[in-house]
Write an enzyme that holds these catalytic residues in place. Structure first.
Site, PDB file in Angstrom:
ATOM      1  N   LYS A   1     -18.044  47.243  82.432  1.00 43.00           N
ATOM      2  CA  LYS A   1     -17.746  46.419  80.951  1.00 43.00           C
ATOM      3  C   LYS A   1     -16.762  47.161  80.427  1.00 43.00           C
ATOM      4  O   LYS A   1     -16.675  48.723  80.542  1.00 43.00           O
ATOM      5  CB  LYS A   1     -18.848  46.331  80.286  1.00 43.00           C
ATOM      6  CG  LYS A   1     -19.914  45.203  80.732  1.00 43.00           C
ATOM      7  CD  LYS A   1     -20.978  44.929  79.939  1.00 43.00           C
ATOM      8  CE  LYS A   1     -22.193  44.194  80.361  1.00 43.00           C
ATOM      9  NZ  LYS A   1     -21.630  42.649  80.252  1.00 43.00           N
TER      10      LYS A   1
ATOM     11  N   ARG B   1     -28.372  36.316  86.821  1.00 37.12           N
ATOM     12  CA  ARG B   1     -28.600  35.508  87.376  1.00 37.12           C
ATOM     13  C   ARG B   1     -29.347  35.544  89.004  1.00 37.12           C
ATOM     14  O   ARG B   1     -30.035  35.266  89.402  1.00 37.12           O
ATOM     15  CB  ARG B   1     -27.480  34.248  87.770  1.00 37.12           C
ATOM     16  CG  ARG B   1     -26.126  35.215  88.336  1.00 37.12           C
ATOM     17  CD  ARG B   1     -24.976  34.274  88.041  1.00 37.12           C
ATOM     18  NE  ARG B   1     -24.744  34.599  86.755  1.00 37.12           N
ATOM     19  CZ  ARG B   1     -23.490  33.870  86.284  1.00 37.12           C
ATOM     20  NH1 ARG B   1     -22.799  33.056  86.872  1.00 37.12           N
ATOM     21  NH2 ARG B   1     -23.384  34.155  84.903  1.00 37.12           N
TER      22      ARG B   1
END
Length: 537
Positions: A308, A382
């Protein structure tokens, strides 16, 4: 016990509980970790009384309209009542929910705080107004008196519960000032004080305790909270609570079970992943299997190899907010002895980039045998939920499954900070969750779970592609992917709370965790009505 003592006890428990294959440095949280948590504000003791105590400290006056003043403040001397009335008129006070007016120098009170509740205040509105009061008074150290005359017992309990939720500070490690330790309790004055006490002790106290736990663990830095220490803190919170069983799967166990998605996310970290399962079955709970609440528990999300940007990366210590909230909801239900059957499943991992980390282009095999092509290692939530849902279906025979995750930034683009995203194939489940959100004020907005998302997760090399940056609808694509790991006949919903879980300070919370979804899920499980299998689309 103070927070410092609790933190020290938790650290000792972690050292004793370190698995044989894990180093002491891993178990203790790494070099440089604070040895103990600084003490923060302590919960106030709440008592209920029929008459006003001796004046002194702070007086809290919840009002929804001007004509409520005479009855609610009947126990005050006439001069103080007249002073409050003049101040309200001068300030053009509208009695809107969450509006406040702070007065000093009236009668024998150090401070009088008037809090608007709205003209037709619901339980959630009263709780929010109470939280605003608690936030406004967080630095007060003397006794508090709440005038609740004329409020129904449940309404009085809701307001005081809100005060306890708002009475929270996130400066857990600030050493530059003395910690504020509440020296005075809260006295709630109401004619139906015994019924109000019963309502508060039956539910409100447990909500305050759960919200405090969730915010504390979410606000803690990632060198303190990681998979193993999250488990230790949860064990500590549930210690001695009847009807509770706790199961923990370590990394070798998960590998033997074929949980290749969850374990892959944790491979890049020196701190191994965990699956934490907390079941509470209360006396009188219905048959038919538990309601399962599954939470994304990424204790720090660097993005992995798909790293990130540095800006605001520190907030990624709160990427475990889903796991914290499902654990907190079960804590609230268990400590209030609710007649429910519920399980919190927390998929815990730290997503870091090292030589063992998963890579873009890797293919993983999940517990249900499906293969997954990794596109971005920053789409890790997920993956951990995929194995958590499969495990829950195989081992718990759930009546329903609701997963909660800070999953996507796109949900904020869609909904701002007013609603969390709700995805489900089951209309009846959507209705129950939406109703719980409306009751608690933690609102949900249903977004489409369109069959067309299947094409967006199609891989040329594996069964599924974990993410597809080239398409829009990222929140829906993520929800569709998770839904591939739970049978279609089981009522299932996905809550994307990435836009609601944390943020800056406002009128009811300090900067950091909001504890979002604790109250929503607690209400949902209490009100749960069975849904027939296969009722989805």
């Amino acid at each position: 016990m103070t927070r410092t003592a609790l933190a020290s006890a938790a650290l000792a428990a972690l050292l004793l509980a370190a698995s044989p294959g894990e180093t002491w440095a891993q178990a203790r949280g790494g070099q440089g970790a604070p040895q103990a948590q600084a003490a923060s504000i302590q919960p106030r003791t709440v008592t209920f009384a029929a008459t006003l105590p001796q004046p002194g400290g702070v007086l809290v006056l919840p009002l929804g309209a001007a004509d409520q003043l005479d009855a609610r403040a009947a126990g005050l001397d006439p001069a103080t009542r007249a002073g409050i009335e003049r101040a309200l008129a001068s300030a053009r006070f509208t009695y809107a929910a969450r509006q406040t007016l702070s007065l000093r120098g009236l009668g024998d009170w150090d401070r009088i705080l008037v809090v608007g509740t709205g003209p037709a205040a619901s339980g959630s509105a009263l709780q929010w107004s109470g939280a605003v009061a608690g936030r406004a008074l967080v630095d007060e150290t003397g006794p508090l008196t709440v005038l609740a005359e004329g409020l129904a017992p449940d309404a009085a309990s809701a307001f005081v519960t809100g005060m306890g939720i708002g009475h929270y500070r996130s400066d857990l490690y600030r050493t530059s000032r003395e910690p504020v330790l509440a020296s005075g309790g809260v006295t709630v004055v109401a004619s139906e004080h015994e019924a109000a006490r019963s309502a508060f002790q039956g539910r409100g106290e447990s909500l305050i305790r759960a919200m405090t736990w969730v915010r504390d663990i979410s606000n803690e830095p990632a060198n303190i909270i990681y998979p193993e220490s999250f488990v230790a803190r949860a064990r500590q919170a549930f210690a001695g609570v009847s009807g509770v069983t706790i199961e923990v799967l370590d990394a070798p166990t998960m590998e033997r079970l074929g949980m290749g998605a969850l374990t892959a996310v944790g491979r890049g970290s020196a701190r191994p992943p965990r699956l934490l399962v907390i079941r509470y079955r209360g006396e009188g709970a219905p048959e038919g299997g538990p309601v399962v609440l599954a939470g994304k528990g990424i204790t720090f999300d660097s993005g992995g190899i798909t790293i990130k940007p540095g800006e605001n990366m520190g907030n990624m210590k709160m990427d475990m907010s889903g796991a914290a909230s499902v654990t907190g909801a079960v804590l609230a239900l268990a400590t209030s002895r609710a007649p429910v059957d519920v399980v919190a499943v927390s998929a815990l991992a730290e997503n870091m980039p090292d030589g063992n980390a998963m890579r873009p282009g890797d293919v993983l095999t999940a517990m249900n045998g499906k293969t997954i092509e990794v596109i971005s290692t920053d789409a890790e939530g997920r993956l951990v939920l995929a194995d958590a849902l499969t495990w829950a279906e195989r081992n718990l025979n759930p009546a329903a499954v609701v997963d909660v995750a800070t999953l996507t930034g796109s949900v904020r683009t869609a909904l701002g900070d007013d609603y969390a995203g709700l995805f489900t194939r089951h209309d009846a489940l959507a209705d129950q969750l939406t109703a719980a959100g409306d009751v608690t004020g933690e609102r949900l907005w249903r977004l489409p779970l369109d069959p067309g998302y299947a094409e967006d997760t199609r891989s040329s090399i594996a069964d599924l592609m974990a993410s597809n940056p080239g398409v829009g609808g990222g929140a829906g694509v993520g929800a569709h992917f998770i839904g591939e790991f739970i049978s279609r006949d089981i009522p299932w919903a996905h809550l994307d709370i990435a836009n609601m879980a944390y943020g800056g300070a406002n009128d009811w919370k300090p900067a950091g965790s909001a504890g979002f979804a604790v109250r929503l899920l607690e209400q949902f499980v209490r009100d749960w009505r069975p849904i027939p299998r296969g009722a989805g689309n």
